[in-house]
Scaffold this active site. Sequence first.
Site, PDB file in Angstrom:
ATOM      1  N   LYS A 216     -34.669  -7.708 -31.641  1.00  0.00           N
ATOM      2  CA  LYS A 216     -35.825  -7.946 -32.859  1.00  0.00           C
ATOM      3  C   LYS A 216     -36.891  -8.951 -31.926  1.00  0.00           C
ATOM      4  CE  LYS A 216     -33.095 -11.641 -34.376  1.00  0.00           C
ATOM      5  NZ  LYS A 216     -31.956 -12.109 -35.310  1.00  0.00           N
TER       6      LYS A 216
ATOM      7  N   TYR B  94     -59.113 -32.374 -24.704  1.00  0.00           N
ATOM      8  CA  TYR B  94     -59.700 -32.496 -26.018  1.00  0.00           C
ATOM      9  C   TYR B  94     -59.302 -33.741 -26.506  1.00  0.00           C
ATOM     10  CZ  TYR B  94     -61.116 -27.887 -26.406  1.00  0.00           C
ATOM     11  OH  TYR B  94     -61.953 -26.452 -26.019  1.00  0.00           O
TER      12      TYR B  94
HETATM   13  C1  PLP Z   1     -30.838 -12.635 -34.795  1.00  0.00           C
HETATM   14  C2  PLP Z   1     -29.407 -12.172 -35.605  1.00  0.00           C
HETATM   15  C3  PLP Z   1     -28.404 -12.183 -34.817  1.00  0.00           C
HETATM   16  C4  PLP Z   1     -28.051 -12.949 -33.416  1.00  0.00           C
HETATM   17  O1  PLP Z   1     -28.158 -14.085 -33.362  1.00  0.00           O
HETATM   18  P1  PLP Z   1     -28.112 -15.001 -31.904  1.00  0.00           P
HETATM   19  O2  PLP Z   1     -27.833 -16.234 -32.571  1.00  0.00           O
HETATM   20  O3  PLP Z   1     -29.233 -14.664 -31.340  1.00  0.00           O
HETATM   21  O4  PLP Z   1     -27.049 -14.385 -31.422  1.00  0.00           O
HETATM   22  C5  PLP Z   1     -27.063 -11.547 -35.595  1.00  0.00           C
HETATM   23  N1  PLP Z   1     -27.069 -11.214 -36.684  1.00  0.00           N
HETATM   24  C6  PLP Z   1     -28.215 -11.274 -37.536  1.00  0.00           C
HETATM   25  C7  PLP Z   1     -28.312 -10.727 -38.705  1.00  0.00           C
HETATM   26  C8  PLP Z   1     -29.517 -11.766 -36.801  1.00  0.00           C
HETATM   27  O5  PLP Z   1     -30.841 -11.710 -37.750  1.00  0.00           O
END
Ligand code: PLP
Length: 819
Positions: free
Chosen positions: A490, A714
Amino acid sequence: MLTVEQLATVIQGQVVRFVQQLPTMHLLTDSRKLSQPAGTLFFAIKGKYNDGHKYLQQLYTQGVRQFVVEHGEEAELIHQFPEANILQVPHGLEALQKLAAWHREQFNIPVVGITGSNGKTIVKEWLAQLLSPDELVVKSPRSYNSQLGVPLSVWQLEPNHTFAIFEAGISLPSEMQKLQQVIQPTLGIFTNIGSAHNEGFNSLEQKVEEKLKLFEEVDLLFYCSDYPEIHEAVQTKSIKSFTWSHQHKEADLYISGTTTAGHKTIIVYTFQGEKQRLSIPFTDEASVENALHCLVFLLYRQVPLSDIQDRLDRLHPVAMRLEMKEAINGCYLIDDTYNNDLAGLAIALDLLASQPQRGRRTVILSDLLESGLAEEKLYSKVAELVQAHGVERLIAIGPVISKYKSIFTLPVEFYTSTQDFLQTFSAERFRNEVILVKGARVFEFEKIVHAFQQKVHGTVLEVNLDALVHNLNYYRSKLQPGTKLMVMVKAFAYGSGSFEVANLLQFHRVDYLAVAYADEGVLLREHGITLPIMVMNPSPDSFAKIKQYNLEPEIYSLEILQALLNTAAAGVTYKIHLKLDTGMHRLGFVKEDFKLLFALLLQHPQVQVVSAFSHLAGADEAVHNDFSQLQIANFISMAAEVEARLGHAVIKHILNSAGIARFPEHQLDMARLGIGLYGVEATGSEQEALRPVSILKTTISQVKSIKQGDTVGYSRKGIAATDKKTATIAIGYADGYDRRFSNGAGEVLISGQRCPIIGNVCMDMCMVDVTGLEVKAGDEAILFGPQLTLIELAQRIGTIPYELLTNVSTRVKRVFYAE
Ligand SMILES: *Cc1c(COP(=O)(O)O)cnc(C)c1O
């Protein structure tokens, strides 16, 4: 030709099926690398992460007719391969090594074995180049130096070779002896000893002892006696040695002085009582040491001094990595100017073939150097390889390859020089294709790469694909044999580039991918990703796409399930994943929803529940262990009810990266790997085991001198307490460099030094304090990387590494590379 019976004797195996005598030309251990089925002998090897026996059927279908399998494996499959020769052995990898050792014994030529902590590959490449005027050299491709890589390297030996150089690398005790038996070196080079890959060894002494096993039978061992651990250990053995040293006058070659002159290092040395001087075209310590190993070898071979100088002058840095990057007109470039020999070409073509749906496959190739084969035979092999890897267009550059036009059957354009090609270069002729650029050094193909590259501002995120694979394998090694692995890609694969990462994961055969939105999944499908993909935030308007692209939605509420049912066409099945809320209170069903949920599901058998899962709210922190255990217990009971009500089993999963580290006993059917893949160990306890994956870099646009009391940027927030030198670098918050790093909260690395941010971070730029440093416009600045970790930076501004990684804007170019 080796008969099947002889082969059985060599590998100490049993012939369980004999059909006919077949030639054994190619040894294959990785089913993905099949290019010429006829003449291939496949060794099914059970590794830590995979099992070659799983691919027998596929290879048989692709035309492979000779297999070596392990005892007790696939007895049934054997009956399904009526046309194949099948041999059985106790251990596939050992059988491969035995065959390579037998092959090695057929040759009575000098064979150099190289080991050591650093420099093996460079010394090997250079030595091959330095000896090539006198010898037909065969060498390990790239850094093929492992238990698997060494036998495959040695298998390349052919009757016309007059000299061989193979490197050996180990990470555990007892490995070297096996490599010694395969290489059977007659000469040895021990490059050096350092702390690299220390994990498997108790001490430096043990590591030296182990490495020395490569040299037990050599006529002569070359090493630098300034490494006391090596020198002392060699002294205790009866190995005949040839030493060089900066410190010991009694060494065979004593180096009394080294001075830098421009881009060269002048070496003054005494050899056989005579004082001489030579220059090496490098100034950095590692390159000088590597070149000295080679020099010593040439002196021992009595190559005339003037020739030595000539040849040394032609040494170039060895590009240790192969880069992949976006190029003009939607093209994608694989830039491999490492060198150009047959074995290296085969590896690069494998990589090209593993890039699905990037479009047409084009190869730009120079003459091959140093192959040791007769030209005609060499270029027939090239034609065969290129054909077997599905290349659709070849652009051949060089006077020699141009002579063999008639050998190629695919469309080929010939040019006699790089200059020639560039003069007629027109960007219009390249569109949406993947282009492998592979040329020997002298052809200066970097000019071609340059012509293809998109113009971008100087900020890049470099992603190390080998580090990703290392991290993947680390987590895999923690999983029980049957546990599946879903990898979270993702948010643009945590900022690293979703397609490239997904493609690598597909190559390494993970079980599942997960994305946040349907569009992310669509993009992966359009690039040829065929793995199952879970979509965590499906919206009702995305269900049509989800179906069209064969994605699998997470269903977390009755409303979203109802929306899916409303859009579902008759006769179409949907695979879904049920999200259960066990305490995170973000998304998911609670027990009270079950009655209605299962009533709906049972009424609609076209919706198939493939998995049930939940997410831990505090797996990264030990203070929440009790809560995590509670969530896990809740999940197990809820999932049991899901299965009971559905009347069938589903894939159950709850662990994220931190969960895998902390609760190994609750892996259930699958684990979901996220941040760990990208090199951050969320619990903090096993960070050492992971490799950093990405480096964010930019360049200095301008350097300024400012006076005490002047202000910078700035709101005039940066106030110079003393006279200062500042550098303006080409990255700002719009690139994802957090504004909270303003006014000294952040630091960047410039020539290895930490430089604090001065003033506020601007949209596209920021200023750093470089007082006292020698810097100029165009120099590189590192925002994060191995020496300036995401963990540290996140702490400095009160956030988490996840945010820093995913914030890197898509306008920052990603460059992927393999070592
Ligand atoms: C993002 C996510 C993970 C992975 O989590 P990490 O801490 O990056 O290993 C696992 N399960 C779900 C449902 C997630 O949204």
